[in-house]
Design a protein around this motif. Structure first.
Motif, PDB file in Angstrom:
ATOM      1  N   LEU A 108       1.039  -1.059  -0.121  1.00 48.18           N
ATOM      2  CA  LEU A 108       0.139  -0.200  -0.011  1.00 48.18           C
ATOM      3  C   LEU A 108       0.829   1.091   0.085  1.00 48.18           C
ATOM      4  N   PRO A 109       0.578   2.392  -0.714  1.00 50.01           N
ATOM      5  CA  PRO A 109       1.042   3.593  -0.739  1.00 50.01           C
ATOM      6  C   PRO A 109       1.052   4.244   0.815  1.00 50.01           C
ATOM      7  N   GLU A 110       2.103   5.003   1.204  1.00 49.87           N
ATOM      8  CA  GLU A 110       2.123   5.598   2.264  1.00 49.87           C
ATOM      9  C   GLU A 110       0.927   6.447   2.907  1.00 49.87           C
ATOM     10  N   LYS A 111       0.445   7.073   2.080  1.00 48.81           N
ATOM     11  CA  LYS A 111      -0.968   7.925   2.454  1.00 48.81           C
ATOM     12  C   LYS A 111      -1.745   7.029   2.858  1.00 48.81           C
ATOM     13  N   SER A 112      -2.386   5.841   2.132  1.00 47.98           N
ATOM     14  CA  SER A 112      -3.284   4.996   2.641  1.00 47.98           C
ATOM     15  C   SER A 112      -3.011   4.342   4.033  1.00 47.98           C
ATOM     16  N   LEU A 113      -1.554   4.106   4.063  1.00 45.48           N
ATOM     17  CA  LEU A 113      -1.231   3.397   5.383  1.00 45.48           C
ATOM     18  C   LEU A 113      -1.417   4.072   6.733  1.00 45.48           C
ATOM     19  N   MET A 114      -1.172   5.622   6.575  1.00 46.68           N
ATOM     20  CA  MET A 114      -1.174   6.300   7.507  1.00 46.68           C
ATOM     21  C   MET A 114      -2.759   6.546   7.837  1.00 46.68           C
ATOM     22  N   ARG A 115      -3.508   6.466   6.938  1.00 47.17           N
ATOM     23  CA  ARG A 115      -5.209   6.482   7.413  1.00 47.17           C
ATOM     24  C   ARG A 115      -5.497   5.222   7.854  1.00 47.17           C
ATOM     25  N   PHE A 116      -5.006   4.145   7.288  1.00 44.56           N
ATOM     26  CA  PHE A 116      -5.278   2.812   7.956  1.00 44.56           C
ATOM     27  C   PHE A 116      -4.911   2.493   9.455  1.00 44.56           C
ATOM     28  N   LYS A 117      -3.975   3.540   9.710  1.00 46.50           N
ATOM     29  CA  LYS A 117      -3.686   3.313  11.349  1.00 46.50           C
ATOM     30  C   LYS A 117      -4.739   3.385  12.045  1.00 46.50           C
ATOM     31  N   SER A 118      -5.662   4.184  11.675  1.00 40.21           N
ATOM     32  CA  SER A 118      -7.080   4.251  12.247  1.00 40.21           C
ATOM     33  C   SER A 118      -7.853   3.115  12.345  1.00 40.21           C
ATOM     34  N   VAL A 119      -7.558   2.100  11.568  1.00 39.59           N
ATOM     35  CA  VAL A 119      -8.420   0.689  11.636  1.00 39.59           C
ATOM     36  C   VAL A 119      -8.527   0.055  12.935  1.00 39.59           C
ATOM     37  N   SER A 120      -7.441  -0.228  13.637  1.00 34.51           N
ATOM     38  CA  SER A 120      -7.329  -0.733  14.827  1.00 34.51           C
ATOM     39  C   SER A 120      -5.964  -0.567  15.752  1.00 34.51           C
ATOM     40  N   LYS A 121      -5.877  -0.855  16.874  1.00 38.05           N
ATOM     41  CA  LYS A 121      -4.647  -0.752  17.439  1.00 38.05           C
ATOM     42  C   LYS A 121      -3.493  -1.497  16.925  1.00 38.05           C
ATOM     43  N   ARG A 122      -4.040  -2.851  16.594  1.00 41.36           N
ATOM     44  CA  ARG A 122      -3.111  -3.546  15.797  1.00 41.36           C
ATOM     45  C   ARG A 122      -2.442  -3.037  14.660  1.00 41.36           C
ATOM     46  N   TRP A 123      -3.475  -2.680  13.941  1.00 40.03           N
ATOM     47  CA  TRP A 123      -2.933  -2.089  12.749  1.00 40.03           C
ATOM     48  C   TRP A 123      -2.039  -0.922  12.744  1.00 40.03           C
ATOM     49  N   GLN A 124      -2.087   0.033  13.957  1.00 39.57           N
ATOM     50  CA  GLN A 124      -1.473   1.065  14.031  1.00 39.57           C
ATOM     51  C   GLN A 124      -0.099   0.605  14.372  1.00 39.57           C
ATOM     52  N   SER A 125       0.008  -0.523  15.254  1.00 39.56           N
ATOM     53  CA  SER A 125       1.373  -1.044  15.650  1.00 39.56           C
ATOM     54  C   SER A 125       2.051  -1.451  14.582  1.00 39.56           C
ATOM     55  N   LEU A 126       1.495  -2.349  13.826  1.00 38.63           N
ATOM     56  CA  LEU A 126       2.466  -3.139  12.656  1.00 38.63           C
ATOM     57  C   LEU A 126       2.565  -2.056  11.701  1.00 38.63           C
ATOM     58  N   ILE A 127       1.968  -0.868  11.539  1.00 39.77           N
ATOM     59  CA  ILE A 127       2.152   0.218  10.650  1.00 39.77           C
ATOM     60  C   ILE A 127       3.541   1.114  10.976  1.00 39.77           C
ATOM     61  N   SER A 128       3.254   1.315  12.266  1.00 44.22           N
ATOM     62  CA  SER A 128       4.296   2.234  13.002  1.00 44.22           C
ATOM     63  C   SER A 128       5.619   1.507  13.328  1.00 44.22           C
ATOM     64  N   SER A 129       5.808   0.157  12.904  1.00 42.12           N
ATOM     65  CA  SER A 129       6.848  -0.591  13.478  1.00 42.12           C
ATOM     66  C   SER A 129       8.071  -0.424  12.522  1.00 42.12           C
ATOM     67  N   PRO A 130       9.173   0.127  13.308  1.00 43.79           N
ATOM     68  CA  PRO A 130      10.540   0.657  12.520  1.00 43.79           C
ATOM     69  C   PRO A 130      11.026  -0.409  11.378  1.00 43.79           C
ATOM     70  N   HIS A 131      10.664  -1.603  12.010  1.00 43.87           N
ATOM     71  CA  HIS A 131      11.067  -2.837  11.115  1.00 43.87           C
ATOM     72  C   HIS A 131      10.163  -2.832   9.758  1.00 43.87           C
ATOM     73  N   PHE A 132       8.802  -2.564   9.891  1.00 40.59           N
ATOM     74  CA  PHE A 132       7.972  -2.286   8.898  1.00 40.59           C
ATOM     75  C   PHE A 132       8.339  -1.397   7.934  1.00 40.59           C
TER      76      PHE A 132
END
Lengths: 392, 168
Positions: A31-55
């Motif tokens: 997914l492109p960056e803009k969509s990912l930042m929006r999808f942080k709002s989906v759930s706490k787990r998605w926020q955690s996955l998307i925000s991880s430095p490894h990802f």
């Protein structure tokens, strides 16, 4: 990847969502960056996955090929006003979206933008020590890291300049190049910070002729494919190869129309676009308005080449007398898209070099910042905003 | 594909809901999973694919036959035709079918198909709303209203140009 088939079969998408590796590898990474930042709002787990430095590092690596073939997606920009402290706005030339953008720190100045990361100077509004500190900031993820310098003999040596070197096509990690003088009598030192290891590397044996103090200002470097450039038209310019740590002097820019001189409303600006360094010279007199773009040839023997000459009189006649540069968009793969973004009071305009036409992309005359006949934005406060998850 | 000296073989693939399909081995080994099973000696009997249902397997087999039928002229021409085939193959699939396909391609270890389907899913999802994503992936919102508002505020600019949430 062995999961039992449950009695009431789950939808494939639900199965993917239950497994972090599948979700990351099959879906999130693409997914492109803009969509990912929006999808942080989906759930706490998605926020955690998307925000991880490894990802973040994996995503930056995965997408660097895309950056070289951007197609018709133009970078966005962060525009800064001349107010004290400056106010910032996010501007997307693809969609015309124009929104306020705030940094965490109220007294922020952007020093440099490099392929998705920004180098910021943050001022302490209260009188105190230290007055300023520096941060590397990712405007997409809004994460930042404060730059910590090494001390010498118990104090911070004079910092002459700081630049950011970041190119996601080479590595998802950035470097900082700091020029310092430990004391009045010594020659310049160059120090390199490696974000991958969080360490500074000191180089004292760099070959550089000792030059008088007022000539050494290693701020606002430009990070291109093969190194860091400090370009000052009309003065000495240098190129620093971050890998070999070799510093060399560069060929001067030849101005066929005479060197722009800011006292008469003419200016030059050094910007990076599409992997190359460019010098944009604006000649904005009362009667005549034109602009020249020079490109630094990747083949360094050729030096600076005049790339575009734009007569902007039609633009100023249609929109009002005053014009200012916001930024350039150079597309090596699709020359017809190469254009310049200009600011007239209350609007942002795009001018295409090849076809010589222009369009008003955004009209913000109803915004609170608008004042008739005045510029809202300063050229030196306008920077590219490239979407990236690059970790800081 | 390595040159084979034995006569072309047909394999029987069985889905997790008991359906059986015949496929030419040369097409089936586009799946590294199946290729490994054949090399381990399953060629004689039926190859069980526990993580693919009959409906999806039928589609995968259509794909395998389609791709392996593209004559190999030069490497570049080949790739163009294959990409064209993949694009057409995926073009009228809805999101649920794409999700089935990507899981199947992952299990069967078919990297080109998996990349193409992933890219297509990303394209479909790109402008969708947060509500759409939760519905399609069966995710429960575990944010409090305040927490959710704070995350949205932080990334306000990303909510521009999002497709409006509708119930499909």
């Amino acid at each position: 990847m062995d999961h039992k088939i449950s009695p009431s079969p789950k939808m494939a998408a639900e199965l993917i969502a239950e497994n972090d590796d599948l979700l990351t590898g099959l879906i999130l990474l693409r997914l492109p960056e803009k969509s990912l930042m929006r999808f942080k709002s989906v759930s706490k787990r998605w926020q955690s996955l998307i925000s991880s430095p490894h990802f973040a590092a994996a995503h930056t690596n995965h997408h660097h090929h895309r950056r070289r073939r951007r197609g018709r997606i133009l970078p966005s920009f962060i525009l800064g006003t001349a107010a004290q402290p400056p106010e910032f706005f996010y501007f997307n030339p693809n969609t015309g979206v124009f929104l306020p953008y705030t940094f965490e720190h109220p007294h922020t100045k952007i020093l440099q933008s490099s392929h998705g990361l920004l180098l910021l100077e943050c001022r302490n509004p209260r009188l105190g020590f230290p007055r300023v500190h520096y941060r590397v900031y990712n405007p997409t993820t809004r994460k930042s890291r404060k730059v910590e310098f090494d001390e010498y003999e118990g104090r911070l040596a004079w910092i002459w300049g700081l630049s950011l070197s970041f190119d996601p096509s080479i590595s998802p990690y950035y470097k900082l190049i700091c020029t310092r003088r430990p004391n009045f009598y010594s020659t310049l030192w160059i120090e390199i910070y490696h974000s991958e290891t969080d360490t500074w590397q000191h180089i004292t044996g760099v070959e550089i002729n000792y030059t008088p103090i007022h000539d050494l200002q290693y701020w606002a470097g430009i990070s291109c494919n093969d190194g860091l450039y400090w370009i000052r038209p009309g003065s000495k310019s240098y190129r620093f190869d971050v890998q070999t740590r070799h510093l060399e002097e560069m060929s001067a820019i030849k101005f066929p129309w005479g060197e722009p001189d800011s006292s008469s409303g003419n200016n030059n600006y050094i910007v990076e676009s599409d992997g190359n360094a460019h010098c944009v010279c604006t000649y904005f007199g009362y009667k005549n308005k034109y602009l020249i773009v020079y490109e630094l040839s990747p083949d360094r023997d050729t030096g600076w080449v005049e790339k575009y000459w734009a007569d902007l009189n039609p633009v100023s006649e249609a929109t009002g007398l005053c014009l200012r540069l916001v930024g350039i968009i150079m597309r090596g793969d699709k020359e017809v898209d190469s254009s310049v973004l200009l600011h007239a009071p209350g609007m942002i305009i795009r001018y295409w070099f090849w076809v010589k036409r222009f369009e008003v992309l955004c009209n913000f005359t109803s915004s609170t910042i608008y004042k008739k006949d005045e510029f809202q934005f300063k050229t030196k406060f306008c920077y590219q905003f490239i979407e990236s998850l690059a970790p800081v | 594909m390595a040159a084979e000296t034995r006569t072309p073989t047909t394999l029987t693939l069985k889905s997790n809901d008991g359906k059986q399909f015949s496929v030419a081995e040369s097409a089936a080994i586009l799946s590294v999973t199946i290729r490994n099973m054949v090399e381990d000696g399953c060629a004689g009997g039926v190859i069980p694919l526990v993580n693919v249902d009959g409906k999806t397997l039928a589609r995968v087999i259509t794909y395998m036959n389609g791709i392996s039928a593209i004559p190999g002229v030069g490497a570049a021409a080949d790739e163009e035709k294959k990409k064209s085939y993949r694009d057409k193959f995926l073009s009228d699939m809805d999101f649920e079918t794409l999700a089935d396909m990507v899981l199947a391609a992952n299990y069967l270890n078919m990297s080109c198909l998996m990349d193409a389907v992933s890219a297509k899913i990303a394209q479909v999802m790109e402008k969708k709303s947060v509500g759409w994503v939760r519905r399609k992936f069966g995710i429960e919102n575990d944010y409090t209203p305040e927490e959710e508002a704070a995350v949205k505020e932080e990334h306000k600019w990303t909510f521009e140009g999002v497709e409006t949430d509708d119930d499909n």
